[in-house]
Structure formats: C-alpha cells, structure tokens
Design an enzyme around this catalytic site. Sequence first.
Site, mmCIF file in Angstrom:
data_model
loop_
_atom_site.group_PDB
_atom_site.id
_atom_site.type_symbol
_atom_site.label_atom_id
_atom_site.label_comp_id
_atom_site.label_asym_id
_atom_site.label_seq_id
_atom_site.Cartn_x
_atom_site.Cartn_y
_atom_site.Cartn_z
ATOM 1 N N ASP A 1 -1.324 10.369 -6.484
ATOM 2 C CA ASP A 1 0.073 10.050 -6.784
ATOM 3 C C ASP A 1 0.425 8.593 -6.511
ATOM 4 O O ASP A 1 1.558 8.165 -6.727
ATOM 5 C CB ASP A 1 1.011 10.965 -5.978
ATOM 6 C CG ASP A 1 0.786 10.834 -4.468
ATOM 7 O OD1 ASP A 1 -0.053 9.997 -4.057
ATOM 8 O OD2 ASP A 1 1.448 11.558 -3.704
ATOM 9 N N GLY A 2 -0.546 7.841 -5.985
ATOM 10 C CA GLY A 2 -0.296 6.428 -5.728
ATOM 11 C C GLY A 2 0.556 6.164 -4.499
ATOM 12 O O GLY A 2 0.927 5.036 -4.217
ATOM 13 N N LYS B 1 0.854 -1.190 0.000
ATOM 14 C CA LYS B 1 0.000 0.000 0.000
ATOM 15 C C LYS B 1 0.888 1.236 0.000
ATOM 16 O O LYS B 1 1.709 1.398 0.913
ATOM 17 C CB LYS B 1 -0.903 -0.025 1.241
ATOM 18 C CG LYS B 1 -1.879 1.121 1.334
ATOM 19 C CD LYS B 1 -2.888 0.865 2.432
ATOM 20 C CE LYS B 1 -3.807 2.046 2.639
ATOM 21 N NZ LYS B 1 -4.773 1.803 3.714
ATOM 22 N N ASP C 1 -16.414 0.146 -0.343
ATOM 23 C CA ASP C 1 -15.110 -0.391 -0.752
ATOM 24 C C ASP C 1 -14.223 -0.673 0.451
ATOM 25 O O ASP C 1 -13.186 -1.324 0.321
ATOM 26 C CB ASP C 1 -14.399 0.576 -1.711
ATOM 27 C CG ASP C 1 -14.286 1.972 -1.128
ATOM 28 O OD1 ASP C 1 -15.336 2.585 -0.864
ATOM 29 O OD2 ASP C 1 -13.158 2.445 -0.914
ATOM 30 N N ASP D 1 -8.632 -0.800 6.185
ATOM 31 C CA ASP D 1 -8.480 0.615 5.829
ATOM 32 C C ASP D 1 -8.736 1.550 6.991
ATOM 33 O O ASP D 1 -9.850 2.047 7.183
ATOM 34 C CB ASP D 1 -9.375 0.985 4.637
ATOM 35 C CG ASP D 1 -8.607 0.831 3.333
ATOM 36 O OD1 ASP D 1 -7.421 0.456 3.395
ATOM 37 O OD2 ASP D 1 -9.178 1.082 2.265
HETATM 38 P P1 AMP Z 1 -9.093 4.752 0.762
HETATM 39 O O1 AMP Z 1 -9.439 6.118 1.244
HETATM 40 O O2 AMP Z 1 -7.671 4.343 1.110
HETATM 41 O O3 AMP Z 1 -10.086 3.720 1.094
HETATM 42 O O4 AMP Z 1 -9.076 4.879 -0.829
HETATM 43 C C1 AMP Z 1 -10.204 5.161 -1.606
HETATM 44 C C2 AMP Z 1 -9.811 5.148 -3.064
HETATM 45 O O5 AMP Z 1 -8.890 6.212 -3.358
HETATM 46 C C3 AMP Z 1 -9.134 3.867 -3.529
HETATM 47 O O6 AMP Z 1 -9.499 3.635 -4.850
HETATM 48 C C4 AMP Z 1 -7.677 4.228 -3.433
HETATM 49 O O7 AMP Z 1 -6.881 3.425 -4.259
HETATM 50 C C5 AMP Z 1 -7.687 5.683 -3.890
HETATM 51 N N1 AMP Z 1 -6.547 6.425 -3.350
HETATM 52 C C6 AMP Z 1 -6.354 6.842 -2.082
HETATM 53 N N2 AMP Z 1 -5.197 7.518 -1.962
HETATM 54 C C7 AMP Z 1 -4.640 7.554 -3.190
HETATM 55 C C8 AMP Z 1 -3.429 8.109 -3.740
HETATM 56 N N3 AMP Z 1 -2.558 8.764 -2.978
HETATM 57 N N4 AMP Z 1 -3.210 7.934 -5.061
HETATM 58 C C9 AMP Z 1 -4.067 7.271 -5.824
HETATM 59 N N5 AMP Z 1 -5.209 6.726 -5.388
HETATM 60 C C10 AMP Z 1 -5.510 6.859 -4.092
HETATM 61 MG MG MG Z 2 -10.225 1.861 0.889
#
Ligand code: AMP
Ligand code: MG
Length: 475
Positions: free
Chosen positions: A117-118, A105, A244, A254
């Site tokens: 930015d991933g 992650k 999700d 998460d």
């Molecule tokens: P989360 O808030 O971690 O549950 O993420 C919700 C969505 O946003 C998921 O599709 C994640 O992959 C995407 N996501 C969260 N942070 C990033 C980031 N820094 N770059 C790209 N995608 C993100």
């Molecule tokens: Mg998530």
Amino acid sequence: MQENQSYLTLPSSFYKVVPLNPVKHPSFLVVNDQLAEELGIDPDKLKTERALQIFAGNEMPESAAQIAQSYAGHQFGQFTMLGDGRALLIGEQETKKGLKDFQLKGSGRTPYSRGGDGRAAVGPMLREYMISEALHALHIPTTRSLAVVKTGEPVYRERVLDGAILTRVASSHLRVGTFQFARHFCDEEDLKALADYTINRHDPTLANQANRYAAFFSHVVDRQAKLIASWQQIGFIHGVMNTDNMTISGEAIDFGPCAFMDTFNPATVFSSIDTVGRYAYENQPKIGGWNLARLAETLLPLVHEDEDQALEIMQAKLDEYPTAFQQYWLDGMRKKLGLQVAMEEDASLIDQLLTMMYQQQADYTNTFRGLSTEQELEIFETKDFKAWQQNWHSRLQKENTTLEAAKASMQKVNPAIIARNYYVEEALRFAEQGDLSYVETFVDALRSPFTVKKEHQHFQTPPKEDGPFITYCGT
Ligand code: AMP
Ligand code: MG
C-alpha cells in the site's frame, strides 16, 4: 527548504518521477531538533504548517522533484527487483554535515509498490527514529530521522494502525541493490553513469583515477567492515541485511526487525521470518562479505574488459574485507577493555570473556559497562571471571595503564544505555495511545548513552522475562 535533485542527472531507468499521494489530516509526532541543528536548519522552520505539508508528502519544497529510486536486491538470498515501493526521494541539500538526501518513507504507492500500500505505521516509524538516534549517539554511522508525522489515515496490517511518514536524512540512498539493478537491468553505459555518480558523491578523491572502480569498491569494503565491526562491538543486530539494505555510504539503514542484544548469545535472531538464522548476530560479518561479493560482481565490466582479469582484481579487493573487519573489531574490543596497544594475546583475552558471558547468560551491555563501574553482576562473582580478571589486570599492566585510567577510557566506549527492545516497545505502546512522552524521555536517555541521568537509570535494567524478542514484519 530548497532542494536539488542530482539523481535526475542519471539515466532515466534509475528512477520514476511519481505524483504525490496527499493525506487528509497530517499532524506532527516528532521533529528532531537536535538533528536539525546539526544540519544547520532552524528547527522552528520545521514546525510550520508548510513544513508539515512537506513532511506529509502533500506539498513539495521549492525546486524539488519527488522520485522513487530503482533498485534490486537479494532478500534472504533471493534476487528480486525492488525499488522505492513506499518512499520518495524529495531531493538533497548541502548541510553543515555535508550533502544529505531527504526522503519520505511511508508516502504512498509508487510504480515499485508491487502488492503493497506504500504506507507505514506509527510504531515502525517511531522505532526507526529511536534506533537511529541510539546508533548515532554511539558514534555509528546511520541514516537519521528528521521528522515523523501522523497521516490521519489508517493502514491495514494484522490490525488497523495509524499511518505515519518518516523523513529520512541520509548521505545518500545508494545501495548495493542499486548497483545490482544497474548490472541486471541496464546497459554498461548506465552502470558506468551510476558508478561515476556514486564516486563523485562518496569518494570524490577517486574521480580521476584510471582504476577508480576497483578503488571505489575497496572504499565500500572498508566502510562496511568498519560499520559491521561497530555493530558487533555494541551488540546490535540489524535483522535484515539484504543487499538492498546495505548502503554504499557505510551508513546503517532500514531498521525493521532489529535489536540491541540483551543476554549475550551469538545465535540471536530478531526477525520472525529469518527462520534459518541467516541474519543472526554471529553471521553479520560473514553476510557483510557475501553482500560485498554481490557488489563486486556488478562492477566487473567496469574494472577490466577481460573478465578473468576483472575477477582477479575484484577478488583481491574482496579478500581485504575479512582482514579489515578483524582489525576494526579487535581495535574496538581492545578499547572496550581499556587497552590502547595491540598485543598478540588480546584476541584470546576477548574470546575468553565472550565465552564466559555466553555460558553465564550475562547481559552484553551491562557486563562491559560493569567492568568499569561498581555495578554488581552475577558473572563478576564467579571463579572463572575472577581468574579472567587477573589476566586482564596483568594485561593492562603490560602497557603501563592503571586500572583507574583504563576504566575512565572504558566508560567512553561501553554504553550504559542502549535501545533495548523492551523499552522501545513500551515507548511505542504509549505512542500508539497518543502519549509521546515516553518516546521523548527514552530518546533523551539514548542520546547520552555513556552518562546516565538519575531519571534514566531504569533503562539499564534488562527485561525480566528474557527470551528472544521477535519483531514481526509488516513494518
Ligand atoms: P524494506 O523491508 O523496508 O527494506 O523494504 C523492502 C522492499 O519492500 C522495498 O522495495 C520497499 O519499498 C518495499 N515495501 C516495504 N513495505 C512496503 C509497502 N507497505 N508498500 C509497498 N512497498 C513496500
Ligand atoms: Mg529496505
């Protein structure tokens, strides 16, 4: 490490094979020895240069194929296409604890990154490590963190932060949102392939049953009812119960703006973007039901060819949720009061205590713990409490339990130490300056929440300036 990647047996719409996004100067922050040992992995093998390169997403284990999983989801009620925008599933391994997914992650951009930015920052990844260790020690099913590494590269949020990658271990990363993706963006054959894959993985005893999809849904309902009841009992607020972020396995996943509650207030919210309190503590059980209804919708075509009949079958299964939740919740709350036998009056006894705690602004964890220890708390001095205490003692007598025996059993379910945000944040402040000793000490304390070592006693104290602690996003 030798990985399998059974996800590749699914139709190709469910994932994208993604090239690696190497980072320049990775270094270790945390290796979770305890988890490694539980899984049957030699912790020393996780501390090598090769392991570091794998945890950093610079190299892959043998026979691994790194993929980003496709999923959709309702975020704060809005349906959106999502997918792993900053994560890579590197594969799964059979371990001493069963089959486990290994996922990086914060490993860089994927086709699902949208504007992101991933990447991830050190703070939120260490926070996930601490919270998941805390939940696990409280016997709550959760994804775990095997390692956190620093990337040696900056990430740009409200300020410039150090980048990090967390290696997450989970029974699977299948979510309600994975099924929503299948239903909305794939054909029925693909949906069926996903459902069969999931059943094989999580509910193999159902694999050959004719009505397996409805039965599978029942299992998910039961797992989520149990999980959410355990959150309520421990005072845990997930913060972002989007579909999700709800697993099929029944593990918590998460941990962004999540928290353990200090002062008992059912309306507590922890996410800065949750302005209407959708994911407040008191709403979690209801939201669980709402999310399960979204899962039920996705399975309708597999349950019966006649839509009305499919709806009827799934509605009946969904109706099991509030009853199952209530049962798990009541059973757990009884245990918190040292009660082993179910009696009609218990719900009201519990309710009276909670109401009192709310009115007196009592600390949730310490009040329950204090019922079985010598701890002195303001709430225990009140007239209302003393009257309630008499009722509680009489109730214990009705099942012939001595107060002493009750207290002994209560100390096994009412933690003394939880991951209070105040201490989580303090640990992160030190970590961001390069000192991980606070994180290590705190995790050590969190791993034995029911017995307090002398040097960990201070973690029991609620923060002084107690106001709703808000966690901002940008995780
Ligand atoms: P989360 O808030 O971690 O549950 O993420 C919700 C969505 O946003 C998921 O599709 C994640 O992959 C995407 N996501 C969260 N942070 C990033 C980031 N820094 N770059 C790209 N995608 C993100
Ligand atoms: Mg998530």
